[in-house]
Design a protein around this motif. Structure first.
Motif, PDB file in Angstrom:
ATOM      1  N   ASN A  49      52.674  11.471  11.691  1.00 18.47           N
ATOM      2  CA  ASN A  49      51.525  11.180  10.958  1.00 18.47           C
ATOM      3  C   ASN A  49      50.727  11.949   9.877  1.00 18.47           C
ATOM      4  OD1 ASN A  49      51.487   9.006  13.047  1.00 18.47           O
ATOM      5  ND2 ASN A  49      49.890   9.763  14.370  1.00 18.47           N
ATOM      6  N   ASP A  50      50.287  11.073   9.026  1.00 20.23           N
ATOM      7  CA  ASP A  50      49.628  12.335   8.077  1.00 20.23           C
ATOM      8  C   ASP A  50      47.860  13.012   8.552  1.00 20.23           C
ATOM      9  OD1 ASP A  50      50.337  10.904   6.209  1.00 20.23           O
ATOM     10  OD2 ASP A  50      48.893  10.007   4.956  1.00 20.23           O
ATOM     11  N   GLY A  51      47.941  13.809   8.441  1.00 23.20           N
ATOM     12  CA  GLY A  51      46.910  14.928   9.184  1.00 23.20           C
ATOM     13  C   GLY A  51      46.742  15.623  10.752  1.00 23.20           C
ATOM     14  N   SER A  52      48.228  15.227  10.864  1.00 21.05           N
ATOM     15  CA  SER A  52      48.537  16.384  11.956  1.00 21.05           C
ATOM     16  C   SER A  52      50.115  17.202  12.297  1.00 21.05           C
ATOM     17  CB  SER A  52      49.473  15.111  12.640  1.00 21.05           C
ATOM     18  OG  SER A  52      49.425  15.631  13.691  1.00 21.05           O
ATOM     19  N   ALA A  53      49.634  17.716  12.576  1.00 24.56           N
ATOM     20  CA  ALA A  53      50.909  19.160  12.338  1.00 24.56           C
ATOM     21  C   ALA A  53      51.667  19.293  13.631  1.00 24.56           C
ATOM     22  CB  ALA A  53      49.531  20.452  12.966  1.00 24.56           C
ATOM     23  N   THR A  54      51.702  17.966  14.473  1.00 27.98           N
ATOM     24  CA  THR A  54      52.837  17.667  16.322  1.00 27.98           C
ATOM     25  C   THR A  54      53.367  16.621  14.732  1.00 27.98           C
ATOM     26  OG1 THR A  54      50.947  16.474  16.653  1.00 27.98           O
ATOM     27  CG2 THR A  54      51.251  18.831  17.058  1.00 27.98           C
ATOM     28  N   ALA A  55      54.877  16.487  15.923  1.00 26.27           N
ATOM     29  CA  ALA A  55      55.948  15.413  15.484  1.00 26.27           C
ATOM     30  C   ALA A  55      55.364  14.338  16.070  1.00 26.27           C
ATOM     31  CB  ALA A  55      56.540  15.546  15.491  1.00 26.27           C
ATOM     32  N   TYR A  56      55.498  13.237  15.337  1.00 27.75           N
ATOM     33  CA  TYR A  56      55.635  11.835  15.839  1.00 27.75           C
ATOM     34  C   TYR A  56      56.678  10.985  15.954  1.00 27.75           C
ATOM     35  CZ  TYR A  56      54.772   6.882  16.102  1.00 27.75           C
ATOM     36  OH  TYR A  56      54.687   4.919  16.204  1.00 27.75           O
ATOM     37  N   ALA A  57      57.939  11.536  15.593  1.00 23.59           N
ATOM     38  CA  ALA A  57      59.186  11.375  15.970  1.00 23.59           C
ATOM     39  C   ALA A  57      60.328  12.675  15.545  1.00 23.59           C
ATOM     40  CB  ALA A  57      59.474   9.990  14.786  1.00 23.59           C
ATOM     41  N   THR A  58      61.296  13.443  15.413  1.00 23.36           N
ATOM     42  CA  THR A  58      61.998  14.587  15.750  1.00 23.36           C
ATOM     43  C   THR A  58      63.307  13.945  15.967  1.00 23.36           C
ATOM     44  OG1 THR A  58      60.107  16.376  16.083  1.00 23.36           O
ATOM     45  CG2 THR A  58      62.342  17.107  16.076  1.00 23.36           C
ATOM     46  N   GLY A  59      64.532  14.823  15.100  1.00 26.31           N
ATOM     47  CA  GLY A  59      65.633  14.745  15.381  1.00 26.31           C
ATOM     48  C   GLY A  59      66.102  15.849  14.554  1.00 26.31           C
ATOM     49  N   THR A  60      67.268  15.929  14.645  1.00 26.65           N
ATOM     50  CA  THR A  60      68.170  17.205  14.354  1.00 26.65           C
ATOM     51  C   THR A  60      69.235  16.827  13.805  1.00 26.65           C
ATOM     52  OG1 THR A  60      67.115  18.681  16.177  1.00 26.65           O
ATOM     53  CG2 THR A  60      69.144  19.887  14.979  1.00 26.65           C
TER      54      THR A  60
ATOM     55  N   ASN B  75      60.235   5.068   5.920  1.00 27.37           N
ATOM     56  CA  ASN B  75      59.211   4.579   6.696  1.00 27.37           C
ATOM     57  C   ASN B  75      59.881   3.147   6.958  1.00 27.37           C
ATOM     58  OD1 ASN B  75      57.702   3.966   9.077  1.00 27.37           O
ATOM     59  ND2 ASN B  75      55.360   4.837   7.723  1.00 27.37           N
ATOM     60  N   ALA B  76      60.623   2.836   8.183  1.00 21.54           N
ATOM     61  CA  ALA B  76      60.568   1.628   8.796  1.00 21.54           C
ATOM     62  C   ALA B  76      60.097   1.613  10.305  1.00 21.54           C
ATOM     63  CB  ALA B  76      62.249   1.458   8.704  1.00 21.54           C
ATOM     64  N   SER B  77      58.834   1.660  10.653  1.00 25.51           N
ATOM     65  CA  SER B  77      58.586   1.947  11.367  1.00 25.51           C
ATOM     66  C   SER B  77      57.140   0.996  11.898  1.00 25.51           C
ATOM     67  CB  SER B  77      58.132   3.071  12.004  1.00 25.51           C
ATOM     68  OG  SER B  77      57.124   2.801  13.639  1.00 25.51           O
ATOM     69  N   PRO B  78      57.671   0.023  12.263  1.00 26.49           N
ATOM     70  CA  PRO B  78      56.393  -1.195  11.853  1.00 26.49           C
ATOM     71  C   PRO B  78      54.754  -1.616  11.877  1.00 26.49           C
ATOM     72  CG  PRO B  78      57.991  -2.443  12.665  1.00 26.49           C
ATOM     73  CD  PRO B  78      58.271  -1.031  12.219  1.00 26.49           C
ATOM     74  N   THR B  79      54.923  -0.282  13.000  1.00 30.65           N
ATOM     75  CA  THR B  79      53.028   0.455  13.948  1.00 30.65           C
ATOM     76  C   THR B  79      52.866   1.733  13.650  1.00 30.65           C
ATOM     77  OG1 THR B  79      53.430   0.121  16.099  1.00 30.65           O
ATOM     78  CG2 THR B  79      53.462  -1.800  15.399  1.00 30.65           C
ATOM     79  N   SER B  80      53.146   2.211  12.252  1.00 35.52           N
ATOM     80  CA  SER B  80      53.173   3.322  12.461  1.00 35.52           C
ATOM     81  C   SER B  80      51.662   3.487  11.868  1.00 35.52           C
ATOM     82  CB  SER B  80      54.054   4.403  12.180  1.00 35.52           C
ATOM     83  OG  SER B  80      54.789   3.926  11.012  1.00 35.52           O
ATOM     84  N   THR B  81      51.210   4.712  10.712  1.00 35.14           N
ATOM     85  CA  THR B  81      50.128   5.380  10.394  1.00 35.14           C
ATOM     86  C   THR B  81      51.271   6.076   9.545  1.00 35.14           C
ATOM     87  OG1 THR B  81      50.059   7.254  11.292  1.00 35.14           O
ATOM     88  CG2 THR B  81      48.073   4.898  12.394  1.00 35.14           C
ATOM     89  N   PRO B  82      50.437   6.052   8.300  1.00 35.74           N
ATOM     90  CA  PRO B  82      51.310   6.469   6.966  1.00 35.74           C
ATOM     91  C   PRO B  82      52.466   7.670   6.934  1.00 35.74           C
ATOM     92  CG  PRO B  82      49.265   5.165   6.414  1.00 35.74           C
ATOM     93  CD  PRO B  82      48.999   5.311   7.902  1.00 35.74           C
ATOM     94  N   GLN B  83      52.557   8.167   6.761  1.00 39.38           N
ATOM     95  CA  GLN B  83      53.363   9.334   7.987  1.00 39.38           C
ATOM     96  C   GLN B  83      53.160  10.629   6.458  1.00 39.38           C
ATOM     97  OE1 GLN B  83      54.354   9.729  11.185  1.00 39.38           O
ATOM     98  NE2 GLN B  83      53.305   7.982  10.949  1.00 39.38           N
ATOM     99  N   GLY B  84      53.540  12.267   7.017  1.00 43.69           N
ATOM    100  CA  GLY B  84      54.597  12.760   5.441  1.00 43.69           C
ATOM    101  C   GLY B  84      56.343  12.819   6.727  1.00 43.69           C
ATOM    102  N   PHE B  85      57.196  13.703   6.124  1.00 46.78           N
ATOM    103  CA  PHE B  85      57.830  13.779   5.759  1.00 46.78           C
ATOM    104  C   PHE B  85      58.350  15.261   5.940  1.00 46.78           C
ATOM    105  CE2 PHE B  85      62.593  14.631   5.459  1.00 46.78           C
ATOM    106  CZ  PHE B  85      63.357  14.429   6.803  1.00 46.78           C
ATOM    107  N   TYR B  86      59.009  16.132   7.310  1.00 48.43           N
ATOM    108  CA  TYR B  86      59.412  17.434   7.188  1.00 48.43           C
ATOM    109  C   TYR B  86      60.397  18.037   7.512  1.00 48.43           C
ATOM    110  CZ  TYR B  86      54.707  17.623   6.793  1.00 48.43           C
ATOM    111  OH  TYR B  86      52.230  16.884   6.937  1.00 48.43           O
ATOM    112  N   LEU B  87      61.338  18.473   6.776  1.00 41.97           N
ATOM    113  CA  LEU B  87      63.171  19.183   7.012  1.00 41.97           C
ATOM    114  C   LEU B  87      62.986  20.655   7.328  1.00 41.97           C
ATOM    115  CD1 LEU B  87      65.803  18.536   5.214  1.00 41.97           C
ATOM    116  CD2 LEU B  87      65.835  20.518   5.799  1.00 41.97           C
ATOM    117  N   ALA B  88      63.575  20.874   8.158  1.00 41.48           N
ATOM    118  CA  ALA B  88      63.111  22.762   8.616  1.00 41.48           C
ATOM    119  C   ALA B  88      61.973  23.154   8.116  1.00 41.48           C
ATOM    120  CB  ALA B  88      64.491  23.504   8.297  1.00 41.48           C
TER     121      ALA B  88
END
Length: 228
Positions: free
Chosen positions: A88-99, A43-56
């Motif tokens: 964002n923790d607890g969210s089912a939608t993406a804060y940021a996405t890349g392919t 996580n290199a985003s200074p103002t983001s809340t804690p994150q989860g990460f998902y691949l496919a």
């Protein structure tokens, strides 16, 4: 007439098959079920809340990845056009996405960079071959929206370590002497120092990425992650 009709049908069938193969080859989340790759998550985003990460749509980091934190390498499926998401923790939608294409047998580091509407996912292949004896090995990545689009990273004496490093780009890995690494960040070819940064001690035999983050002049920072 029958011959023309036959050729027309053959041509139409071949065209449909070609389009079908093309669409299949470009499909999102074309997972290689028999192939694997290794991915480190940062996580290199200074103002983001804690994150989860998902691949496919597969959970790689469930939650709690705060700015400056890293998750050690996770073995996951390789494949083409894989959707990589930070949420964002607890969210089912993406804060940021890349392919991205993730090749089997390779090793990568994925970063959440930027903030808010500028948040983005960046993926870089890692070179984990051992450094030269008695040396560390360091790569530099420019992920700051506040710094100029291209930067120079200089040592304490003002000599460029990396010159003209574009935003969202990574340098090659370079050999560095062990010890504390003191850095200065400038706009490429400029004379105004954006900040002095001391990176905690580099150890011989270790491999690092040093990244520049920050979306405002007040939160530009230089962070270090360890690969081995």
């Amino acid at each position: 007439m029958k011959t023309k009709s036959l050729f027309k049908n053959l041509f139409t069938g071949a065209a449909v098959l070609a389009v079908s193969v093309f669409i299949s080859s470009c499909s999102k989340n074309d997972v290689d079920d028999s192939g694997t790759a290794s991915i480190k998550v940062v996580n290199a985003s200074p103002t983001s809340t804690p994150q989860g990460f998902y691949l496919a749509n597969k959970t790689i980091v469930q939650s709690g990845l705060a700015f400056g934190n890293e998750k050690d390498y996770v073995i996951t499926n390789s494949g083409n056009n894989l959707e990589l998401q930070f949420r964002n923790d607890g969210s089912a939608t993406a804060y940021a996405t890349g392919t991205f294409n993730v090749d089997r047998g390779k090793t990568y580091t994925v970063f959440l960079a930027g903030d808010g509407q500028s948040a983005r996912v960046k993926l870089y292949e890692d070179d984990l071959t051992a450094p030269a004896s008695g040396q560390a090995k360091v790569r530099f990545v420019h992920l700051s929206d506040a710094a100029p689009a291209s930067i120079d990273i200089r040592n304490a004496g003002g000599t460029n370590i990396v010159a003209n490093l574009g935003r969202d780009n990574a340098s090659s890995f370079v050999a560095m002497a062990p010890g504390i690494l003191s850095l200065q960040v400038y706009g490429a070819g400029q004379t105004t120092n954006l900040g002095n940064f001391d990176i905690t001690t580099l150890a011989a035999g270790k491999i690092y990425t040093v990244y520049v983050a920050g979306s405002t002049a007040g939160n530009i920072s230089v962070q270090k992650i360890t690969h081995n």
